[in-house]
Design a protein around this motif. Structure first.
Motif, mmCIF file in Angstrom:
data_model
loop_
_atom_site.group_PDB
_atom_site.id
_atom_site.type_symbol
_atom_site.label_atom_id
_atom_site.label_comp_id
_atom_site.label_asym_id
_atom_site.label_seq_id
_atom_site.Cartn_x
_atom_site.Cartn_y
_atom_site.Cartn_z
ATOM 1 N N ARG A 86 0.838 -1.193 0.000
ATOM 2 C CA ARG A 86 0.000 0.000 0.000
ATOM 3 C C ARG A 86 0.876 1.246 0.000
ATOM 4 O O ARG A 86 2.040 1.191 0.378
ATOM 5 C CB ARG A 86 -0.907 0.009 1.234
ATOM 6 C CG ARG A 86 -1.987 -1.030 1.167
ATOM 7 C CD ARG A 86 -2.928 -0.903 2.369
ATOM 8 N NE ARG A 86 -3.943 -1.912 2.286
ATOM 9 C CZ ARG A 86 -4.085 -2.900 3.163
ATOM 10 N NH1 ARG A 86 -3.291 -2.983 4.212
ATOM 11 N NH2 ARG A 86 -5.038 -3.788 3.003
ATOM 12 N N ASP A 87 0.278 2.344 -0.384
ATOM 13 C CA ASP A 87 0.964 3.640 -0.417
ATOM 14 C C ASP A 87 2.212 3.613 -1.288
ATOM 15 O O ASP A 87 3.213 4.257 -0.983
ATOM 16 C CB ASP A 87 1.298 4.119 0.999
ATOM 17 C CG ASP A 87 0.049 4.349 1.827
ATOM 18 O OD1 ASP A 87 -0.904 4.959 1.295
ATOM 19 O OD2 ASP A 87 0.011 3.898 2.993
ATOM 20 N N TYR A 88 2.157 2.808 -2.367
ATOM 21 C CA TYR A 88 3.223 2.735 -3.381
ATOM 22 C C TYR A 88 4.560 2.267 -2.798
ATOM 23 O O TYR A 88 5.616 2.707 -3.205
ATOM 24 C CB TYR A 88 3.395 4.103 -4.075
ATOM 25 C CG TYR A 88 2.077 4.763 -4.373
ATOM 26 C CD1 TYR A 88 1.161 4.185 -5.257
ATOM 27 C CD2 TYR A 88 1.712 5.955 -3.742
ATOM 28 C CE1 TYR A 88 -0.073 4.773 -5.519
ATOM 29 C CE2 TYR A 88 0.481 6.557 -4.003
ATOM 30 C CZ TYR A 88 -0.397 5.952 -4.884
ATOM 31 O OH TYR A 88 -1.612 6.537 -5.139
ATOM 32 N N GLY A 89 4.500 1.329 -1.870
ATOM 33 C CA GLY A 89 5.707 0.820 -1.237
ATOM 34 C C GLY A 89 6.151 -0.509 -1.805
ATOM 35 O O GLY A 89 5.437 -1.175 -2.550
ATOM 36 N N SER A 122 -1.194 -1.504 -4.372
ATOM 37 C CA SER A 122 -1.473 -0.148 -4.849
ATOM 38 C C SER A 122 -1.068 -0.046 -6.318
ATOM 39 O O SER A 122 -0.244 -0.825 -6.798
ATOM 40 C CB SER A 122 -0.753 0.910 -3.995
ATOM 41 O OG SER A 122 0.638 0.699 -3.944
ATOM 42 N N GLN A 124 -0.850 2.778 -9.999
ATOM 43 C CA GLN A 124 -0.908 4.099 -10.614
ATOM 44 C C GLN A 124 -1.185 3.900 -12.096
ATOM 45 O O GLN A 124 -0.448 3.195 -12.785
ATOM 46 C CB GLN A 124 0.412 4.852 -10.438
ATOM 47 C CG GLN A 124 0.724 5.191 -9.006
ATOM 48 C CD GLN A 124 2.069 5.882 -8.849
ATOM 49 O OE1 GLN A 124 2.913 5.846 -9.722
ATOM 50 N NE2 GLN A 124 2.265 6.512 -7.699
ATOM 51 N N LYS A 147 -4.193 7.401 -9.495
ATOM 52 C CA LYS A 147 -3.356 6.831 -8.452
ATOM 53 C C LYS A 147 -4.238 6.296 -7.335
ATOM 54 O O LYS A 147 -5.159 6.972 -6.882
ATOM 55 C CB LYS A 147 -2.400 7.885 -7.907
ATOM 56 C CG LYS A 147 -1.441 8.397 -8.957
ATOM 57 C CD LYS A 147 -0.570 9.493 -8.413
ATOM 58 C CE LYS A 147 0.370 9.981 -9.498
ATOM 59 N NZ LYS A 147 1.209 11.078 -9.036
ATOM 60 N N HIS A 148 -3.947 5.064 -6.893
ATOM 61 C CA HIS A 148 -4.712 4.440 -5.815
ATOM 62 C C HIS A 148 -3.735 3.839 -4.809
ATOM 63 O O HIS A 148 -3.183 2.764 -5.045
ATOM 64 C CB HIS A 148 -5.655 3.368 -6.374
ATOM 65 C CG HIS A 148 -6.757 3.953 -7.176
ATOM 66 N ND1 HIS A 148 -7.964 4.297 -6.620
ATOM 67 C CD2 HIS A 148 -6.814 4.301 -8.473
ATOM 68 C CE1 HIS A 148 -8.725 4.826 -7.557
ATOM 69 N NE2 HIS A 148 -8.049 4.849 -8.690
ATOM 70 N N PRO A 149 -3.520 4.519 -3.681
ATOM 71 C CA PRO A 149 -2.572 4.034 -2.674
ATOM 72 C C PRO A 149 -3.032 2.752 -1.983
ATOM 73 O O PRO A 149 -2.243 2.085 -1.331
ATOM 74 C CB PRO A 149 -2.470 5.186 -1.686
ATOM 75 C CG PRO A 149 -3.736 5.954 -1.857
ATOM 76 C CD PRO A 149 -4.139 5.777 -3.287
ATOM 77 N N ASP A 150 -4.306 2.392 -2.150
ATOM 78 C CA ASP A 150 -4.863 1.174 -1.564
ATOM 79 C C ASP A 150 -5.941 0.675 -2.523
ATOM 80 O O ASP A 150 -6.932 1.355 -2.750
ATOM 81 C CB ASP A 150 -5.463 1.498 -0.197
ATOM 82 C CG ASP A 150 -6.035 0.286 0.520
ATOM 83 O OD1 ASP A 150 -6.114 -0.810 -0.076
ATOM 84 O OD2 ASP A 150 -6.419 0.446 1.689
ATOM 85 N N ASP A 156 -6.962 -6.545 -2.653
ATOM 86 C CA ASP A 156 -5.634 -6.411 -2.039
ATOM 87 C C ASP A 156 -4.977 -7.778 -1.865
ATOM 88 O O ASP A 156 -5.548 -8.682 -1.254
ATOM 89 C CB ASP A 156 -5.754 -5.709 -0.683
ATOM 90 C CG ASP A 156 -4.408 -5.422 -0.056
ATOM 91 O OD1 ASP A 156 -3.461 -5.077 -0.783
ATOM 92 O OD2 ASP A 156 -4.310 -5.547 1.184
#
Length: 165
Positions: A86-89, A122, A124, A147-150, A156
């Motif tokens: 999540r959050d582009y990690g 996540s 983009q 962009k969708h961080p979650d 998921d």
């Protein structure tokens, strides 16, 4: 039509890509996990559908800059980036495509996932491409148009196939 296979091993991921072209371009990415190695830095890869090659980098900034350079040189665009966390990690895979995704009421590019299966959290979307995430159980989530961080609890860590439309 001929198919080409590209394999590169770096960091903790090994990605293999197979491109086929029948009607609309098909895109298939598969991978194999490295043998039980100690955790390493996240890897950030760029895959070019036009040249059927990819490069991997130690940072997302490097990968994005390379993706933009390659895309511009070939007349391509970045279609999507998917992220491990999540959050582009975590690790990322950026996909360049030959042209912006046409809005023609169908999915134009498909990615069947092996290494990335059940590990996307996540996304983009870029260049008018919309991202669709498909679990093995059927159904789909999306379209993710930005962009969708979650990606949401339904999909998921459950994605088996990615579609770009």
């Amino acid at each position: 039509m001929a198919n080409s296979t590209i394999t590169r091993t770096t960091g903790r991921r090994r990605l293999s890509a197979l491109i086929g072209g029948v009607g609309t371009m098909g895109l298939l990415l598969t991978g194999v996990t490295a043998a039980q190695a100690a955790p390493q830095e996240a890897e950030h890869c760029v895959y070019s559908a036009s040249t059927q090659t990819y490069t991997c980098h130690h940072s997302l900034t490097e990968a994005t800059a390379t993706g933009n350079r390659l895309a511009k040189a070939q007349g391509d665009v970045i279609g999507a980036t998917v992220f491990e966390f999540r959050d582009y990690g975590g690790a990322s895979l950026t996909i360049t495509v030959p042209k912006p995704c046409p809005k023609n009421d169908r999915v134009d590019f498909w990615l069947d996932l092996d290494e990335w299966k059940n590990s996307i959290s996540s996304v983009q979307a870029w260049s008018s491409c919309w991202i669709w995430l498909y679990p093995e159980s059927g159904g789909r989530a999306g379209p993710f148009k930005d962009k969708h961080p979650d990606v949401g609890s339904y999909i998921d860590n459950r994605t088996a196939t990615v579609g770009l439309s």
